[in-house]
Design a protein around this motif. Sequence first.
Motif, PDB file in Angstrom:
ATOM      1  N   GLN A 193       0.831  -1.200   0.000  1.00 51.01           N
ATOM      2  CA  GLN A 193       0.000   0.000   0.000  1.00 51.01           C
ATOM      3  C   GLN A 193       0.866   1.251   0.000  1.00 51.01           C
ATOM      4  N   THR A 228       3.898   1.577  -1.198  1.00 51.43           N
ATOM      5  CA  THR A 228       4.613   1.762  -2.460  1.00 51.43           C
ATOM      6  C   THR A 228       3.668   2.059  -3.619  1.00 51.43           C
ATOM      7  N   THR A 229       2.443   1.521  -3.586  1.00 46.62           N
ATOM      8  CA  THR A 229       1.515   1.773  -4.674  1.00 46.62           C
ATOM      9  C   THR A 229       0.767   3.088  -4.481  1.00 46.62           C
ATOM     10  N   ASP A 253      -4.404   0.510 -14.086  1.00 48.11           N
ATOM     11  CA  ASP A 253      -3.122   0.420 -13.376  1.00 48.11           C
ATOM     12  C   ASP A 253      -3.310   0.095 -11.900  1.00 48.11           C
ATOM     13  N   GLU A 254      -4.331   0.668 -11.293  1.00 49.41           N
ATOM     14  CA  GLU A 254      -4.590   0.424  -9.876  1.00 49.41           C
ATOM     15  C   GLU A 254      -4.999  -1.033  -9.632  1.00 49.41           C
ATOM     16  N   ALA A 274      -2.358  -3.596  -9.200  1.00 48.00           N
ATOM     17  CA  ALA A 274      -1.565  -3.553  -7.974  1.00 48.00           C
ATOM     18  C   ALA A 274      -2.316  -4.035  -6.732  1.00 48.00           C
TER      19      ALA A 274
END
Length: 104
Positions: free
Chosen positions: A13, A15-16, A78-79, A82
């Motif tokens: 969380q 890093t993203t 993109d989300e 992750a």
Amino acid sequence: MAAPTDTAATEVQNTTGITPDTLAETLRTSDTLKASHVDIQDISGGCGQSFAAMIVSDAFQGKSALQRHRLVNGILKDEIKAIHAWTPRCLTGEQWEKEQAKSQ
């Protein structure tokens, strides 16, 4: 893929940068979606790996559930890569109003 431990999940969380707020903001500001209501819940126990969403947009008018999900998933492409799980519920403004009236 889900993180193997809570510490690893927190690292993911961090890093993203994906949070309920960032997901909601992306959906609210999408020119394609023009969402009138967005509510994102972290259902992963706080690790930031699993989210449920209520998304209201008139862009869903005339679209099947699959088409609605594809529209949202395309915006959050993109989300979604992750995180571990994403469960959207997509309603038109009219459907949302009917649900709100039933719950009162």
